[in-house]
Scaffold this active site. Structure first.
Site, mmCIF file in Angstrom:
data_model
loop_
_atom_site.group_PDB
_atom_site.id
_atom_site.type_symbol
_atom_site.label_atom_id
_atom_site.label_comp_id
_atom_site.label_asym_id
_atom_site.label_seq_id
_atom_site.Cartn_x
_atom_site.Cartn_y
_atom_site.Cartn_z
ATOM 1 N N GLY A 60 5.217 5.534 10.358
ATOM 2 C CA GLY A 60 5.747 6.316 9.794
ATOM 3 C C GLY A 60 5.975 8.020 10.917
ATOM 4 O O GLY A 60 6.870 7.776 11.590
ATOM 5 N N THR A 92 10.999 2.395 6.365
ATOM 6 C CA THR A 92 9.693 1.627 6.192
ATOM 7 C C THR A 92 8.933 1.327 7.490
ATOM 8 O O THR A 92 9.752 1.036 8.027
ATOM 9 C CB THR A 92 9.487 0.940 5.369
ATOM 10 O OG1 THR A 92 9.869 -0.239 6.221
ATOM 11 C CG2 THR A 92 9.883 0.783 4.174
ATOM 12 N N GLY A 93 7.445 1.379 7.712
ATOM 13 C CA GLY A 93 6.489 1.354 8.844
ATOM 14 C C GLY A 93 6.082 2.603 9.185
ATOM 15 O O GLY A 93 5.876 3.257 8.532
ATOM 16 N N ARG A 125 -2.269 14.320 5.966
ATOM 17 C CA ARG A 125 -1.057 13.791 6.968
ATOM 18 C C ARG A 125 -0.234 13.364 5.871
ATOM 19 O O ARG A 125 -0.260 12.801 5.051
ATOM 20 C CB ARG A 125 -1.772 12.096 7.489
ATOM 21 C CG ARG A 125 -0.805 12.050 8.324
ATOM 22 C CD ARG A 125 0.091 10.396 7.253
ATOM 23 N NE ARG A 125 0.532 9.948 8.628
ATOM 24 C CZ ARG A 125 1.843 8.801 8.271
ATOM 25 N NH1 ARG A 125 1.204 8.872 6.862
ATOM 26 N NH2 ARG A 125 1.775 7.774 8.478
ATOM 27 N N VAL A 126 1.278 13.965 6.831
ATOM 28 C CA VAL A 126 2.114 13.828 6.374
ATOM 29 C C VAL A 126 3.162 12.188 6.994
ATOM 30 O O VAL A 126 3.226 12.990 8.470
ATOM 31 C CB VAL A 126 3.801 14.853 5.526
ATOM 32 C CG1 VAL A 126 5.248 14.290 5.374
ATOM 33 C CG2 VAL A 126 2.259 15.583 4.506
ATOM 34 N N GLY A 127 4.013 11.419 6.544
ATOM 35 C CA GLY A 127 4.515 10.760 7.255
ATOM 36 C C GLY A 127 6.529 10.728 7.648
ATOM 37 O O GLY A 127 6.403 11.697 7.576
ATOM 38 N N ASP A 128 6.781 10.351 7.341
ATOM 39 C CA ASP A 128 8.352 10.601 8.192
ATOM 40 C C ASP A 128 8.722 10.078 6.396
ATOM 41 O O ASP A 128 9.614 10.779 6.268
ATOM 42 C CB ASP A 128 8.889 9.025 9.092
ATOM 43 C CG ASP A 128 8.439 7.555 8.360
ATOM 44 O OD1 ASP A 128 7.693 7.238 7.403
ATOM 45 O OD2 ASP A 128 9.416 6.222 8.758
ATOM 46 N N THR A 141 6.015 1.598 1.552
ATOM 47 C CA THR A 141 7.141 2.171 1.195
ATOM 48 C C THR A 141 8.348 1.833 0.584
ATOM 49 O O THR A 141 8.515 1.037 0.463
ATOM 50 C CB THR A 141 8.003 3.546 2.046
ATOM 51 O OG1 THR A 141 7.051 3.970 3.004
ATOM 52 C CG2 THR A 141 8.639 4.006 2.052
HETATM 53 N N1 ASP Z 1 7.108 5.676 7.106
HETATM 54 C C1 ASP Z 1 5.623 5.551 6.002
HETATM 55 C C2 ASP Z 1 4.549 6.046 6.076
HETATM 56 O O1 ASP Z 1 4.538 6.241 7.906
HETATM 57 C C3 ASP Z 1 5.149 4.377 5.726
HETATM 58 C C4 ASP Z 1 5.322 2.685 5.605
HETATM 59 O O2 ASP Z 1 6.112 3.085 5.409
HETATM 60 O O3 ASP Z 1 4.558 1.638 5.432
HETATM 61 O O4 ASP Z 1 3.925 7.112 5.761
#
Ligand code: ASP
Length: 388
Positions: free
Chosen positions: A273, A270-271, A247-250, A219
């Site tokens: 979610g 990032t990371g 699917r939707v993350g953070d 991200t």
């Molecule tokens: N945070 C993002 C998500 O979960 C992915 C990422 O930043 O690595 O969609």
């Protein structure tokens, strides 16, 4: 005496929008420490000082230059992240982002404008290379904060955004095809088996150089403050590679992937979610800033909360600690900033965004000293290595 719209706008501009007196009867925002001026700075995830889309500058450089030349802070940040969204080499954002389990690129983004107290976002958007611009249009042109899926696409089409049938590049398509071929294509395995299967496939894709790193998410979050202490932020992503469609993350969720309070500060992530969504950490971090914590302490506190809430065995290493990365990019209204990560190093990040032999967790900064990438403050010591 009635005030004409033009006169009202003129007075508003003269007084500075953030400093405008509250309207009679309005509920006041919580009291905050407000600095009149700040050192301008742009911070982002480390990819913000790596990809250039073939041009001369990175995201943080571009955003900083545009912002300090007098441009609106959010306009500048979006111009910066557009570089990554459009860069086919960056496979975690925009065009060329790794697709979902059906091979379709679905993008998420949100933005917040501190002085204007406005926000917009899109999720599971297909066919538009620059979801951050659509998020901005949701903010500017609707009464809503979040549009998703086909609705978001129809909205973008209506505004004249080009809708493309497929945002895959040759690279992202090949990686997806191989993922599909090598893994169990049934997508609703029990989570332990699925994680083990995914790990095997990831290792083999990495070894065969179909991926530059084992990071199959990614991200960019980018936050900035100008000399008038105006704060904005934007986050944009293709999310988790090979995710369940929809699917939707953070990233597009206000309070999770990004939160900005124009008088207090900004935080984005990032990371993993899901870990962030569960804890709405960006909101927590900004509230910590409001209470006077330094960006570093505010972020580490949120990571501690995530760690405490990570109780499922599949999400923990054998020592009980979280088995994932999560990183926050934080700045306050004085222009102080920090990047904080769950681990100092994550093996999966070897080769990602300019990382070479080591998977250091870093963040990008651009201020009057120019652009650089610096190590994050880590909650947990050592290297995150996946255990089989
Ligand atoms: N945070 C993002 C998500 O979960 C992915 C990422 O930043 O690595 O969609």
């Amino acid at each position: 005496m009635p005030v004409s719209r033009r006169e009202f706008l003129k007075r508003g501009a003269a007084a500075g929008l953030a400093a405008a007196a509250p309207l009679p009867g309005a509920i006041a925002a919580p009291a905050v420490r407000r600095s009149a001026a700040a050192q301008p700075v742009v911070v982002s995830s480390m990819n913000g000082n790596w990809y250039k889309n073939g041009g001369p500058v990175t995201c943080v450089e571009k955003a900083y230059a545009q912002m300090t030349a007098g441009g609106d802070v959010l306009d500048a940040l979006i111009a910066g992240v557009n570089l990554l969204e459009l860069d086919p080499e960056e496979d975690s954002v925009g065009y060329g982002g790794l697709p979902n389990a059906d091979g379709v690129v679905q993008l998420d983004s949100c933005c917040m404008h501190g002085p204007r107290r406005r926000a917009g976002g899109v999720a599971a958007l297909e066919g538009v290379r620059t979801p951050s611009k659509v998020a901005r249009a949701v903010m500017d042109q609707t009464d809503h904060h979040l549009l998703v899926g086909p609705g978001a696409q129809a909205f973008a089409r209506g505004l004249g955004f080009a809708i493309e049938p497929d945002l895959n590049t040759a690279h992202s398509r090949q990686a997806w095809l191989e993922w599909k071929r090598r893994s169990d294509p049934k997508h609703y395995l029990d989570p332990d088996r699925r994680a083990a299967a995914d790990r095997r496939v990831l290792d083999s894709l990495f070894e065969d150089r179909l991926l530059n790193s084992r990071v199959v998410h990614g991200t960019i979050n980018c936050n900035g403050i100008n000399a008038m202490a105006e704060i904005c932020g934007v986050t944009t992503t293709s999310g988790l590679a090979w995710k369940i469609p929809g699917r939707v993350g953070d990233s597009p969720i206000l309070g999770a992937g990004l939160y900005v309070d124009g008088a207090v500060g900004a935080a984005g992530s990032t990371g993993r979610g899901e870990a962030n969504l569960y804890n709405l950490s960006s909101y927590l971090i900004v509230e910590n800033l409001r209470r006077g914590m330094h960006p570093k302490d505010a972020g580490l506190d949120a990571l501690r909360r995530v760690r405490a809430n990570t109780v499922e065995r599949r999400l923990r290493r054998s020592n009980g600690e979280p088995a994932f990365s999560l990183t926050f990019y934080i700045l306050n209204a004085r222009g102080e900033h920090a990047g904080v990560s769950m681990y100092a190093e994550d093996d999966d990040y070897r080769g990602w965004a300019g990382n070479t032999d080591r998977g250091y967790m870093k963040y990008a900064v651009c201020d009057r000293n120019g652009p650089r990438t610096v190590q994050c403050e880590a909650l947990l010591p050592g290297v995150l290595r996946t255990e089989s």
